[in-house]
Design a protein around this motif. Structure first.
Motif, mmCIF file in Angstrom:
data_model
loop_
_atom_site.group_PDB
_atom_site.id
_atom_site.type_symbol
_atom_site.label_atom_id
_atom_site.label_comp_id
_atom_site.label_asym_id
_atom_site.label_seq_id
_atom_site.Cartn_x
_atom_site.Cartn_y
_atom_site.Cartn_z
ATOM 1 N N ALA A 287 5.505 -0.141 29.764
ATOM 2 C CA ALA A 287 4.360 0.778 29.754
ATOM 3 C C ALA A 287 3.968 1.166 31.183
ATOM 4 O O ALA A 287 3.600 2.311 31.467
ATOM 5 C CB ALA A 287 3.177 0.130 29.038
ATOM 6 N N HIS A 288 4.087 0.202 32.102
ATOM 7 C CA HIS A 288 3.707 0.470 33.490
ATOM 8 C C HIS A 288 4.677 1.461 34.146
ATOM 9 O O HIS A 288 4.259 2.329 34.919
ATOM 10 C CB HIS A 288 3.657 -0.838 34.277
ATOM 11 N N LEU A 289 5.958 1.339 33.819
ATOM 12 C CA LEU A 289 6.952 2.286 34.349
ATOM 13 C C LEU A 289 6.613 3.695 33.851
ATOM 14 O O LEU A 289 6.665 4.674 34.606
ATOM 15 C CB LEU A 289 8.360 1.887 33.886
ATOM 16 N N GLN A 290 6.230 3.776 32.558
ATOM 17 C CA GLN A 290 5.854 5.090 31.995
ATOM 18 C C GLN A 290 4.599 5.627 32.666
ATOM 19 O O GLN A 290 4.485 6.805 32.968
ATOM 20 C CB GLN A 290 5.582 4.964 30.485
ATOM 21 N N ARG A 291 3.681 4.715 32.932
ATOM 22 C CA ARG A 291 2.424 5.112 33.577
ATOM 23 C C ARG A 291 2.702 5.672 34.981
ATOM 24 O O ARG A 291 2.070 6.629 35.418
ATOM 25 C CB ARG A 291 1.522 3.874 33.668
ATOM 26 N N THR A 292 3.674 5.070 35.654
ATOM 27 C CA THR A 292 4.038 5.555 36.993
ATOM 28 C C THR A 292 4.572 6.988 36.896
ATOM 29 O O THR A 292 4.214 7.853 37.709
ATOM 30 C CB THR A 292 5.081 4.619 37.646
ATOM 31 N N ALA A 293 5.422 7.232 35.883
ATOM 32 C CA ALA A 293 5.952 8.593 35.686
ATOM 33 C C ALA A 293 4.797 9.554 35.384
ATOM 34 O O ALA A 293 4.749 10.683 35.908
ATOM 35 C CB ALA A 293 6.964 8.605 34.553
ATOM 36 N N GLN A 294 3.853 9.091 34.574
ATOM 37 C CA GLN A 294 2.702 9.952 34.216
ATOM 38 C C GLN A 294 1.874 10.295 35.458
ATOM 39 O O GLN A 294 1.351 11.402 35.580
ATOM 40 C CB GLN A 294 1.841 9.248 33.153
ATOM 41 N N LYS A 295 1.769 9.348 36.375
ATOM 42 C CA LYS A 295 1.022 9.586 37.626
ATOM 43 C C LYS A 295 1.630 10.771 38.375
ATOM 44 O O LYS A 295 0.917 11.581 38.974
ATOM 45 C CB LYS A 295 1.167 8.361 38.548
ATOM 46 N N VAL A 296 2.974 10.820 38.370
ATOM 47 C CA VAL A 296 3.664 11.908 39.068
ATOM 48 C C VAL A 296 3.363 13.228 38.354
ATOM 49 O O VAL A 296 3.053 14.248 38.999
ATOM 50 C CB VAL A 296 5.193 11.641 39.102
ATOM 51 N N ILE A 297 3.421 13.208 37.038
ATOM 52 C CA ILE A 297 3.178 14.435 36.267
ATOM 53 C C ILE A 297 1.737 14.914 36.519
ATOM 54 O O ILE A 297 1.487 16.100 36.751
ATOM 55 C CB ILE A 297 3.428 14.173 34.761
ATOM 56 N N ASP A 298 0.804 13.957 36.518
ATOM 57 C CA ASP A 298 -0.606 14.314 36.735
ATOM 58 C C ASP A 298 -0.857 14.850 38.145
ATOM 59 O O ASP A 298 -1.859 15.532 38.382
ATOM 60 C CB ASP A 298 -1.511 13.088 36.505
ATOM 61 N N ALA A 299 0.033 14.515 39.068
ATOM 62 C CA ALA A 299 -0.163 14.951 40.458
ATOM 63 C C ALA A 299 0.307 16.377 40.707
ATOM 64 O O ALA A 299 0.058 16.943 41.782
ATOM 65 C CB ALA A 299 0.601 14.000 41.393
ATOM 66 N N LEU A 300 0.997 16.957 39.736
ATOM 67 C CA LEU A 300 1.506 18.326 39.927
ATOM 68 C C LEU A 300 0.340 19.301 40.047
ATOM 69 O O LEU A 300 -0.734 19.053 39.477
ATOM 70 C CB LEU A 300 2.398 18.725 38.736
ATOM 71 N N PRO A 301 0.536 20.419 40.744
ATOM 72 C CA PRO A 301 -0.574 21.377 40.864
ATOM 73 C C PRO A 301 -0.989 21.889 39.482
ATOM 74 O O PRO A 301 -0.166 21.939 38.570
ATOM 75 C CB PRO A 301 0.024 22.513 41.706
ATOM 76 N N GLU A 302 -2.262 22.236 39.380
ATOM 77 C CA GLU A 302 -2.782 22.677 38.075
ATOM 78 C C GLU A 302 -1.950 23.834 37.526
ATOM 79 O O GLU A 302 -1.621 24.769 38.267
ATOM 80 C CB GLU A 302 -4.239 23.102 38.240
ATOM 81 N N GLY A 303 -1.614 23.748 36.274
ATOM 82 C CA GLY A 303 -0.880 24.845 35.639
ATOM 83 C C GLY A 303 0.627 24.759 35.818
ATOM 84 O O GLY A 303 1.363 25.482 35.164
ATOM 85 N N LYS A 304 1.075 23.853 36.699
ATOM 86 C CA LYS A 304 2.522 23.738 36.929
ATOM 87 C C LYS A 304 3.136 22.873 35.825
ATOM 88 O O LYS A 304 2.753 21.716 35.650
ATOM 89 C CB LYS A 304 2.778 23.089 38.303
ATOM 90 N N GLU A 305 4.060 23.468 35.076
ATOM 91 C CA GLU A 305 4.657 22.688 33.989
ATOM 92 C C GLU A 305 5.766 21.791 34.540
ATOM 93 O O GLU A 305 6.501 22.183 35.442
ATOM 94 C CB GLU A 305 5.235 23.622 32.926
ATOM 95 N N ILE A 306 5.876 20.624 33.932
ATOM 96 C CA ILE A 306 6.847 19.636 34.441
ATOM 97 C C ILE A 306 8.283 20.187 34.403
ATOM 98 O O ILE A 306 9.064 19.984 35.319
ATOM 99 C CB ILE A 306 6.713 18.272 33.682
#
Ligand code: UGA
Length: 427
Positions: A287-306
């Motif tokens: 779960a923590h590894l997934q959370r780390t990936a989510q942190k990266v996704i959340d850091a993308l500029p607003e509106g930028k799709e992964i």
């Protein structure tokens, strides 16, 4: 000085055999890979392990160390037989004993009388006593001598160990194996074989749980405004807790922790014990590894799709100081990002070829190249050199200057001063 056969020229076998030769023993290391054996005899070391190459060359030169093809060629004239064979996991988490058993079948009838088999491989509890029955040799003793070598520090760990554990059912065999290490200054613990086998798995599972714990605390710190680095420092002063293995990260990995925790869980299941604490530590790590990936996704500029983003990754190996990619947390995090069709460009000082099964990762030869046009940069392995990069240059190269530092390697203030948005772990 003793005649020693080491079966298996992998990371454990090479370190063990080379260091035993350095202690003055007459060591023959066997492997099934002919090319590897030839290269080793020429002094070429196939793994990155500081100090190993020098000791190996020394051993070959002074005649204490040689490499041969096949376990029986090494064991025929030896008094001690160190088994250093791979024990990869089966799909259900149990230990695959294929290599181990085939080596035993090869040597069991040619072992000289009064030989001692020394199990270095990480083996499930009960292996030594099963082996004693399997070989049907009353004149051969089985000793468990688990290794506690950490990759990148293996030679130092061998020559200056925190302890040497010898598991034996015969006092005489234990004494003979202890004598092999007489030039090493370390605490020696003599136990039964089952306890020695369990000590190895327990040590790795305990350290893995400690890491899960600090990673969970890191998440809590983010929610309550505390800093996990301060918390880890504060609890680490307590000698009952100790200050090591408290560095939060993207999740733990490597060739040992995931495999050994899963194997210990299997041992418990087989014994009819529901080891909930360990099971939870393993699922929480995923779960923590997934959370780390989510942190990266959340850091993308607003509106930028992964799927339209480019993520720059610094670090691919499972930790700094090794070239080992096995069960690397970095690759696990990247796997989640690739599943969402992100474009990933990655730099690692030890990796310059495409990675098997992960060929979608664009491997670059510098960190700056990886950062080029990236929408986010994430640090997944704690290589020191990442702290010394020219972040001004990285800032210029990126589309969106955000750094997710999953190893808490950088100084947040410095990065912020240079115009980055800095996202650490538990800070
Ligand atoms: C581990 C054990 O540390 C050794 O004692 C053992 O002999 C070895 O497994 C083995 O069974 O052969 P190693 O796999 O080299 O050694 O890796 P570690 O240095 O222990 O690191 C394991 C993972 O924990 C890595 O992903 C690392 O990044 C992570 N870690 C470690 C942290 O996230 N924080 C820390 O503070 C320490």
């Amino acid at each position: 000085m003793a005649d020693i056969a080491v079966i298996g020229a992998g990371y454990v076998g090479l370190t063990t055999g080379t260091c035993l030769a350095h202690l003055g023993h007459n060591v023959t290391i066997a492997d099934i890979d002919e090319i590897k054996v030839q290269e080793l005899n020429e002094g070429e070391v196939p793994i990155f392990e500081p100090g190993l190459s020098e000791l190996l060359t020394e051993g070959i030169k002074n005649g204490n160390l040689k490499f041969v093809v096949g376990a029986s060629s090494a064991s025929r004239n030896a008094a001690f037989h160190f088994l250093c064979l791979p024990t990869p996991p089966n799909p259900d988490g149990s230990t695959n004993m294929e290599y181990f058993h085939s080596a035993i079948e090869e040597i069991k009838d040619i072992l000289p009388p009064n030989s001692v088999i020394v199990n270095k491989s990480t083996l499930p509890v009960g292996t030594a006593s099963q082996l004693k029955k399997q070989i049907q040799r009353t004149d051969v003793e089985i000793v468990s001598n688990p290794e506690f070598l950490s990759e990148g520090n293996a030679v130092q760990d061998f020559l200056h160990p925190s302890r040497i554990v010898i598991g034996a059912e015969s006092q005489e065999a234990a004494t003979r194996v202890v004598a092999l290490f007489s030039d090493i200054d370390a605490t020696i613990q003599i136990t039964g074989t089952a306890s020695a086998e369990l000590i190895k798995h327990t040590a790795n599972a305990f350290l893995a749980m400690k890491l899960t714990f600090i990673n969970e605390i890191a998440t809590l710190c983010e929610l309550v405004g505390a800093n996990v680095l301060d918390v880890a420092e504060g609890i680490g002063y307590d000698p009952r807790i100790g200050s090591t293995y408290l560095q939060p990260g993207p999740g733990w990995g490597g060739s040992c922790f995931p495999k050994d925790s899963a194997s210990l869980l299997q041992t418990a299941n087989k014994a009819g014990f529901d080891f909930e604490l360990l099971e939870k530590a393993i699922t929480l790590n995923t779960a923590h590894l997934q959370r780390t990936a989510q942190k990266v996704i959340d850091a993308l500029p607003e509106g930028k799709e992964i799927e339209k983003s480019k993520i720059a990754v610094l670090g691919l190996t499972f930790k700094a100081g090794t070239d080992d990619l096995r069960s690397s947390p970095s690759l696990a995090v990247i796997g989640y990002l690739l599943d969402l069709n992100a474009h990933v460009s990655a730099y690692d000082p030890m990796v310059n070829l495409p990675i098997e099964d992960m060929s979608k990762i664009e491997i670059t030869s510098t960190a700056y190249e990886a950062a080029n046009n990236a929408d986010a940069l994430v640090i997944l392995t704690e290589w020191e050199e990442f702290a010394d990069l020219n972040y001004e240059r990285i800032h210029e190269a990126m589309c969106h200057p955000v750094v997710v530092d999953a190893r808490n390697l950088l100084n947040p203030q410095d990065l912020e001063q240079q115009g980055f948005q800095y996202i650490g772990l538990g800070q």
